[in-house]
Motif scaffolding. Structure first.
Motif, PDB file in Angstrom:
ATOM      1  N   UNK A  99     -51.769  62.375  26.367  1.00  0.00           N
ATOM      2  CA  UNK A  99     -51.538  63.322  25.268  1.00  0.00           C
ATOM      3  C   UNK A  99     -52.401  62.988  24.045  1.00  0.00           C
ATOM      4  N   UNK A 100     -52.371  61.726  23.612  1.00  0.00           N
ATOM      5  CA  UNK A 100     -53.050  61.397  22.358  1.00  0.00           C
ATOM      6  C   UNK A 100     -54.536  61.113  22.574  1.00  0.00           C
ATOM      7  N   UNK A 101     -54.834  60.356  23.655  1.00  0.00           N
ATOM      8  CA  UNK A 101     -56.221  59.947  23.891  1.00  0.00           C
ATOM      9  C   UNK A 101     -57.029  61.100  24.488  1.00  0.00           C
ATOM     10  N   UNK A 102     -56.530  61.690  25.554  1.00  0.00           N
ATOM     11  CA  UNK A 102     -57.303  62.736  26.264  1.00  0.00           C
ATOM     12  C   UNK A 102     -56.871  64.152  25.912  1.00  0.00           C
ATOM     13  N   UNK A 103     -55.878  64.290  25.070  1.00  0.00           N
ATOM     14  CA  UNK A 103     -55.375  65.600  24.615  1.00  0.00           C
ATOM     15  C   UNK A 103     -55.159  66.577  25.765  1.00  0.00           C
ATOM     16  N   UNK A 104     -54.592  66.054  26.837  1.00  0.00           N
ATOM     17  CA  UNK A 104     -54.243  66.823  28.037  1.00  0.00           C
ATOM     18  C   UNK A 104     -55.438  67.550  28.661  1.00  0.00           C
ATOM     19  N   UNK A 105     -56.615  66.993  28.488  1.00  0.00           N
ATOM     20  CA  UNK A 105     -57.811  67.575  29.135  1.00  0.00           C
ATOM     21  C   UNK A 105     -57.819  67.070  30.584  1.00  0.00           C
ATOM     22  N   UNK A 106     -57.188  67.822  31.476  1.00  0.00           N
ATOM     23  CA  UNK A 106     -56.955  67.328  32.835  1.00  0.00           C
ATOM     24  C   UNK A 106     -58.242  67.063  33.609  1.00  0.00           C
ATOM     25  N   UNK A 107     -59.291  67.853  33.322  1.00  0.00           N
ATOM     26  CA  UNK A 107     -60.560  67.612  34.019  1.00  0.00           C
ATOM     27  C   UNK A 107     -61.103  66.221  33.659  1.00  0.00           C
ATOM     28  N   UNK A 108     -60.988  65.869  32.368  1.00  0.00           N
ATOM     29  CA  UNK A 108     -61.466  64.542  31.919  1.00  0.00           C
ATOM     30  C   UNK A 108     -60.598  63.443  32.534  1.00  0.00           C
ATOM     31  N   UNK A 109     -59.286  63.692  32.576  1.00  0.00           N
ATOM     32  CA  UNK A 109     -58.358  62.687  33.117  1.00  0.00           C
ATOM     33  C   UNK A 109     -58.678  62.432  34.600  1.00  0.00           C
ATOM     34  N   UNK A 110     -58.858  63.516  35.362  1.00  0.00           N
ATOM     35  CA  UNK A 110     -59.150  63.363  36.796  1.00  0.00           C
ATOM     36  C   UNK A 110     -60.478  62.613  36.975  1.00  0.00           C
ATOM     37  N   UNK A 111     -61.456  62.959  36.169  1.00  0.00           N
ATOM     38  CA  UNK A 111     -62.757  62.282  36.249  1.00  0.00           C
ATOM     39  C   UNK A 111     -62.613  60.788  35.935  1.00  0.00           C
ATOM     40  N   UNK A 112     -61.803  60.508  34.912  1.00  0.00           N
ATOM     41  CA  UNK A 112     -61.526  59.119  34.528  1.00  0.00           C
ATOM     42  C   UNK A 112     -60.913  58.340  35.698  1.00  0.00           C
ATOM     43  N   UNK A 113     -59.900  58.959  36.316  1.00  0.00           N
ATOM     44  CA  UNK A 113     -59.174  58.290  37.413  1.00  0.00           C
ATOM     45  C   UNK A 113     -60.126  58.022  38.580  1.00  0.00           C
ATOM     46  N   UNK A 114     -61.061  58.944  38.806  1.00  0.00           N
ATOM     47  CA  UNK A 114     -61.980  58.776  39.934  1.00  0.00           C
ATOM     48  C   UNK A 114     -63.109  57.804  39.596  1.00  0.00           C
TER      49      UNK A 114
END
Ligand code: HEM
Length: 211
Positions: A99-114
């Motif tokens: 929420x705070x770091x990635x502001x729910x940008x799911x594409x960025x989150x998925x990329x981060x996880x991968x």
């Protein structure tokens, strides 16, 4: 020397007290964040503090059995609360990241996880923690029987993953990361030596005293 043990009638209250005390660091972090007292990069510091407490509670959870084996201190009744506190801190750490770091940008989150190894490892540890949190109740213990013990051995890869994730998340590994990782290694390592140690302790106790 044995520590004096708490009378049985206070056991339940002491567990609730542990939950209450365990959430104090989180409340303190929220307070510091909300009142602008996290100087520098508040989001990163907030995320970092919650991650650190998650790892500390994982370490404390792992420390319960060795404390009993080595010093006869039986705090098994606190293990579930410590494990659940670890889970809630990981969940808050993850929520802060999303929420705070990635502001729910799911594409960025998925990329981060991968793409970012330390995030992949942290995510795996969080996913593995979920079945442990869900089955940390008497009903599941009864229902799963011996499978419950096997399932809860996941705590070892989770703690190892958490410590590795923490070390990989920093550019330079500092004293804190070293201490956390060292404690995780020792506490997991203890499980390998445990059987031998207990057999030796039993043999020493049963050995006849020479006349
Ligand atoms: C068992 C699970 C986890 C534990 C124990 C844990 C613990 C930690 C710790 C202790 C740190 C601070 C490292 C340091 O600066 O010394 C950290 C950093 C970080 N963690 Fe986790 N973490 C876990 C899971 C996750 C998950 C699931 C995510 C997100 C998907 C995540 C995202 C991050 C990020 C982005 C940082 C770096 C923050 C910064 O830039 O300062 N962690 N974690």
């Amino acid at each position: 020397m044995r520590l004096p043990s708490l009378p049985r009638r206070y056991h339940a209250a002491s567990i609730w007290l542990l939950y209450a005390v365990g959430f104090v660091p989180a409340i303190w972090c929220f307070y510091l964040g909300a009142t602008g007292q996290l100087v520098g990069n508040p989001v990163k510091i907030f995320e970092h503090l919650l991650g650190e407490w998650a790892l500390r509670f994982l370490i404390l959870t792992l420390a319960i059995s060795p404390l009993r084996d080595l010093f006869g201190v039986n705090w098994i009744r606190y293990r579930r609360a410590l494990g659940l506190l670890a889970f809630w801190y990981v969940a808050m750490h993850f929520a802060a990241y999303m929420v705070l770091d990635k502001r729910l940008a799911f594409d960025v989150i998925v990329e981060d996880v991968i793409k970012r190894w330390f995030i992949t490892i942290g995510m795996a540890a969080l996913v593995l923690l979920i079945p442990l949190a869900l089955t940390s109740n008497q009903w599941s213990i009864r229902r799963l029987g011996p499978r419950w013990t096997k399932l809860h051995r996941l705590i070892y890869p989770i703690a190892a993953g958490g410590a590795l994730h923490s070390c990989l998340s920093v550019k330079v590994i500092g004293l804190e990361e070293m201490i956390h990782a060292g404690l995780v290694v020792v506490l997991i390592g203890w499980r390998l030596a445990r059987k031998r140690f207990l057999a030796w302790k039993r043999a020493a106790r049963d050995r006849p005293i020479p006349a």
